[in-house]
Motif scaffolding. Structure first.
Motif, mmCIF file in Angstrom:
data_model
loop_
_atom_site.group_PDB
_atom_site.id
_atom_site.type_symbol
_atom_site.label_atom_id
_atom_site.label_comp_id
_atom_site.label_asym_id
_atom_site.label_seq_id
_atom_site.Cartn_x
_atom_site.Cartn_y
_atom_site.Cartn_z
ATOM 1 N N ASN A 75 0.889 -1.144 0.255
ATOM 2 C CA ASN A 75 0.144 0.143 0.055
ATOM 3 C C ASN A 75 0.908 1.331 -0.049
ATOM 4 O OD1 ASN A 75 -2.365 -1.474 0.016
ATOM 5 N ND2 ASN A 75 -2.545 -1.381 2.223
ATOM 6 N N TRP A 76 1.948 1.157 0.581
ATOM 7 C CA TRP A 76 2.938 2.337 0.920
ATOM 8 C C TRP A 76 3.506 2.698 -0.677
ATOM 9 C CZ3 TRP A 76 3.695 6.920 2.352
ATOM 10 C CH2 TRP A 76 4.871 7.461 2.081
ATOM 11 N N PHE A 77 3.753 1.558 -1.406
ATOM 12 C CA PHE A 77 4.421 1.742 -2.618
ATOM 13 C C PHE A 77 3.419 2.280 -3.585
ATOM 14 C CE2 PHE A 77 7.726 -0.943 -1.357
ATOM 15 C CZ PHE A 77 9.100 -0.071 -1.716
ATOM 16 N N LYS A 78 2.026 2.188 -3.516
ATOM 17 C CA LYS A 78 0.960 2.573 -4.110
ATOM 18 C C LYS A 78 0.749 4.109 -3.808
ATOM 19 C CE LYS A 78 -1.443 -1.929 -4.582
ATOM 20 N NZ LYS A 78 -2.719 -2.570 -4.486
ATOM 21 N N ASN A 83 9.484 10.499 -4.403
ATOM 22 C CA ASN A 83 10.735 11.362 -3.673
ATOM 23 C C ASN A 83 10.263 11.001 -2.284
ATOM 24 O OD1 ASN A 83 8.478 12.861 -3.547
ATOM 25 N ND2 ASN A 83 9.371 14.576 -4.002
ATOM 26 N N GLN A 84 9.071 10.033 -1.974
ATOM 27 C CA GLN A 84 9.012 9.817 -0.429
ATOM 28 C C GLN A 84 9.849 8.373 -0.190
ATOM 29 O OE1 GLN A 84 4.705 10.356 -0.223
ATOM 30 N NE2 GLN A 84 5.003 11.633 1.517
ATOM 31 N N HIS A 85 10.403 7.783 -1.075
ATOM 32 C CA HIS A 85 10.994 6.643 -0.627
ATOM 33 C C HIS A 85 12.631 6.936 -0.667
ATOM 34 C CE1 HIS A 85 7.250 4.450 -1.286
ATOM 35 N NE2 HIS A 85 7.312 4.993 -2.513
ATOM 36 N N PRO A 86 13.368 6.132 -0.040
ATOM 37 C CA PRO A 86 14.720 6.481 0.226
ATOM 38 C C PRO A 86 15.648 6.025 -1.152
ATOM 39 C CG PRO A 86 13.848 4.482 1.617
ATOM 40 C CD PRO A 86 12.939 4.880 0.666
ATOM 41 N N ALA A 109 9.179 9.255 6.942
ATOM 42 C CA ALA A 109 9.904 8.739 8.060
ATOM 43 C C ALA A 109 9.569 7.583 8.989
ATOM 44 C CB ALA A 109 10.526 9.643 8.944
ATOM 45 N N ALA A 110 8.259 7.867 9.094
ATOM 46 C CA ALA A 110 7.615 6.443 9.945
ATOM 47 C C ALA A 110 7.435 5.580 9.128
ATOM 48 C CB ALA A 110 6.220 7.011 10.456
ATOM 49 N N GLN A 111 7.055 5.479 8.024
ATOM 50 C CA GLN A 111 7.271 4.508 7.005
ATOM 51 C C GLN A 111 8.462 3.902 6.916
ATOM 52 O OE1 GLN A 111 4.471 2.873 5.503
ATOM 53 N NE2 GLN A 111 3.179 4.126 5.269
ATOM 54 N N TRP A 112 9.441 4.622 6.895
ATOM 55 C CA TRP A 112 10.877 4.020 6.479
ATOM 56 C C TRP A 112 11.251 3.452 7.790
ATOM 57 C CZ3 TRP A 112 15.462 5.594 9.270
ATOM 58 C CH2 TRP A 112 16.451 4.934 8.605
ATOM 59 N N LEU A 113 11.403 3.905 9.042
ATOM 60 C CA LEU A 113 11.928 3.481 10.268
ATOM 61 C C LEU A 113 11.018 2.440 10.401
ATOM 62 C CD1 LEU A 113 13.868 4.106 12.529
ATOM 63 C CD2 LEU A 113 12.068 5.052 13.760
ATOM 64 N N LEU A 146 4.066 6.443 13.846
ATOM 65 C CA LEU A 146 4.675 5.111 13.813
ATOM 66 C C LEU A 146 3.153 4.125 14.277
ATOM 67 C CD1 LEU A 146 8.083 5.135 15.295
ATOM 68 C CD2 LEU A 146 7.405 4.244 13.087
ATOM 69 N N LEU A 147 2.625 4.382 15.246
ATOM 70 C CA LEU A 147 1.350 3.624 15.733
ATOM 71 C C LEU A 147 0.258 3.791 14.558
ATOM 72 C CD1 LEU A 147 1.615 4.520 19.430
ATOM 73 C CD2 LEU A 147 2.332 2.509 18.434
ATOM 74 N N LYS A 148 0.124 4.696 14.022
ATOM 75 C CA LYS A 148 -0.880 4.478 12.699
ATOM 76 C C LYS A 148 -0.388 4.112 11.491
ATOM 77 C CE LYS A 148 -3.684 6.487 15.542
ATOM 78 N NZ LYS A 148 -4.178 7.865 15.302
ATOM 79 N N VAL A 149 0.930 3.845 11.271
ATOM 80 C CA VAL A 149 1.084 3.652 9.802
ATOM 81 C C VAL A 149 1.497 2.056 9.940
ATOM 82 C CG1 VAL A 149 2.214 5.812 9.045
ATOM 83 C CG2 VAL A 149 3.725 3.944 10.067
ATOM 84 N N MET A 150 1.980 1.506 11.039
ATOM 85 C CA MET A 150 2.230 0.065 11.259
ATOM 86 C C MET A 150 0.992 -0.774 11.331
ATOM 87 S SD MET A 150 5.814 0.683 13.484
ATOM 88 C CE MET A 150 6.176 -1.153 13.209
ATOM 89 N N PRO A 151 0.910 -1.877 10.950
ATOM 90 C CA PRO A 151 -0.238 -2.836 11.067
ATOM 91 C C PRO A 151 -0.199 -3.182 12.705
ATOM 92 C CG PRO A 151 1.045 -3.507 9.485
ATOM 93 C CD PRO A 151 1.921 -2.542 10.022
#
Length: 530
Positions: A75-78, A83-86, A109-113, A146-151
């Motif tokens: 979903n994040w890649f969609k 430019n939000q990817h490393p 940053a939350a998605q990456w970490l 982090l708590l919102k983006v992580m399952p």
């Protein structure tokens, strides 16, 4: 008569497989075809949003947490912008996102970490924000934290009191505050996220402590996100070629922001605040400075220094012992600048001869001043007899400082008294109640008329010597109290030029060109006359 068979209500009748019709050969061929169809379906490749391919069978074999990871990442890649990817195809250690408000820095940053810790078991991650409340309410529990983006299936535990997130694979994410850099001395990590780096109170020290703890795993990495501000750490990181920088503006995320927000920010478009907060530009602090770099002239590196009429050694000492940083134990800086007055095309100009700033206690400062007073500057007088041994220039060649100028406040008073005991008379400068910016304005006309010179670098033509750069940067960036972390060079420069102007060594208009103004005599009247 045969009795009927009783069936217990607690037991269920055995379920028999449906009877297959046909010959055994036909039944065998049918089962084989169904197995082949299932194998073909499981081998069917599914293309993900990032272009990777995975078989349907692999997905069906995943556990529930791993399947949640797969869906989260896809979903994040969609939804994420490119430019939000490393950075790809780059072996980076530091990645910075420098952009305007609302660009999506926290989400990125939350998605990456989060993924780094969720993907690699037993990974330790650190999150550092300006304050502990920022870490909790923005980076951890915020709308894009982090708590919102992580399952939920990935998160095993969240301890609010210790700011610690524990994942199902043994990885942990711990939160810190940039206000307490010493708390980073013990912990170590493999990945780190530094949020709003430009707003950190002790940015340099906290960054150094974080980097020293970034030592776990084969390739530790750190990501910082911030809206830019002209602070030292931002200038240093943006100039470092090994740091990967992603830039962006608020308008790139317009599809996810309310239109009323953009109507409100129209008033900032075209302003310095808008360029910084919306477009993500690092505004050069020298743009707002009273003194401009273009006002300085360069003395050619290959030309000998001129003969000086007067040399001033100006000192700005640490105010009192109270200026010691209670957190680090470091004393405040003492700054020194040496200026020489010389004739240029019939008008007096000044040349910066030396500049330094150090943290010195009183005994070391006295010894340093005594050493500085022995230095000679300017075109040397040719010795009457060329010495057989030693340097060709005599010890007293050139001109030594004629006066030591010390501000008549704080530790400057003690320094003058101690120098007086050593037989060194210092001139006391008292700025009165004038603020620092007022003192700079009082001498700004000297700079504006291009009467101030810097020695050109022999290695970098067209630029001043490296030792002059800190003084030049402070002068051109100073806009008032609190605009710079250290403004000691500003003080020692303004007091030196103010003294030279008061003593008529520096005048914008030469004396022979001053208008001859004759004040008419007032008529005397005898008040007692009849």
């Amino acid at each position: 008569m045969t009795e009927p068979t009783l069936v217990s209500s607690e037991s269920s009748p055995p379920v028999l497989p449906p009877k297959q019709e046909g010959t055994p050969r036909q039944i065998f061929q049918k089962e084989k075809a169904e197995k082949t169809a299932r194998t073909k379906a499981n081998n069917q490749m599914i293309t993900l949003a990032n272009g990777a391919k995975v078989s349907r069978g692999d997905l069906l074999s995943l556990s529930l947490p791993d399947l949640a990871r797969f869906v989260w990442r896809d979903n994040w890649f969609k939804t994420g912008r490119p430019n939000q990817h490393p950075p790809e195809d780059v072996d980076w250690t530091v990645w910075g996102v420098v952009s305007g408000r609302g660009w999506g820095k926290t989400l990125t940053a939350a998605q990456w970490l989060g993924w780094q810790c969720a993907w690699k078991p037993n990974t330790i991650g650190h999150v550092i924000a300006p304050t502990l409340n920022d870490t909790k309410h923005v980076c951890f529990e915020g709308p894009t934290g982090l708590l919102k983006v992580m399952p939920e299936d990935v998160i095993k535990d969240y301890n609010k009191s210790s700011m610690l997130i524990t994942l199902d694979n043994g990885s942990t994410i711990r939160g810190f505050s940039a206000e307490e850099p010493n708390r980073l001395r013990g912990p170590q990590c493999a990945v780190a996220w530094c949020d709003e780096l430009a707003a950190w109170q002790d940015a340099d020290e906290t960054w150094d402590m974080m980097m020293m703890g970034l030592r776990l795993g084969p390739h530790p990495q750190v990501m910082f996100t911030t809206t830019p501000r002209p602070v030292e750490i931002m200038r240093r990181l943006l100039q470092d070629k090994s740091v990967q920088i992603t830039r962006g503006s608020t308008y790139e995320n317009r599809a996810n922001l309310p239109e009323s927000f953009f109507k409100q920010i129209q008033q900032y478009e075209g302003t310095q605040l808008g360029r910084q907060e919306l477009l993500g530009e690092l505004i050069d602090p020298e743009e707002s400075g009273v003194i401009k770099r273009a006002w300085f002239k360069l003395w050619p590196a290959k030309r000998s220094l001129p003969r000086f009429q007067w040399v001033v050694l100006s000192l700005d000492t640490a105010f009192t012992e109270a200026t010691i940083d209670k957190k680090t134990g470091n004393a405040d800086f003492t700054a020194c600048s040496v200026w020489g007055v010389f004739d240029h095309e019939g008008q007096n100009n000044i040349l910066l001869l030396d500049a330094w700033q150090e943290r010195l206690g009183m005994p070391d400062l006295i010894a340093k001043v005594k050493k500085e007073l022995k230095k000679a500057y300017g075109d040397p007088d040719a010795p009457l007899i060329k010495p057989l041994f030693g340097p060709k220039q005599t010890l007293m060649a050139g001109r030594v400082p004629d006066i030591v100028l010390i501000e008549d406040k704080g530790s400057g008073i003690s320094l003058r008294q101690m120098l007086d005991r050593e037989g060194i008379r210092a001139y006391a400068y008292n700025p009165g109640r004038a603020a620092k910016i007022q003192r700079l304005h009082m001498v700004s006309h000297i700079f504006a008329n291009k009467m101030v010179w810097l020695v050109e670098s022999d290695k970098s033509p067209g630029r001043p010597r490296n030792w002059a750069e800190p003084l030049l940067a402070q002068l051109c960036s100073f806009t008032g109290e609190g605009s710079l972390k250290h403004d000691d060079f500003v003080d020692c420069t303004t007091q030196a030029i103010r003294l030279l102007a008061d003593k008529r060594f520096l005048e914008v208009v030469p004396k022979d060109k001053l208008p001859n103004i004759v004040t008419p005599l007032k008529q005397r009247i005898n008040p007692y006359a009849a």
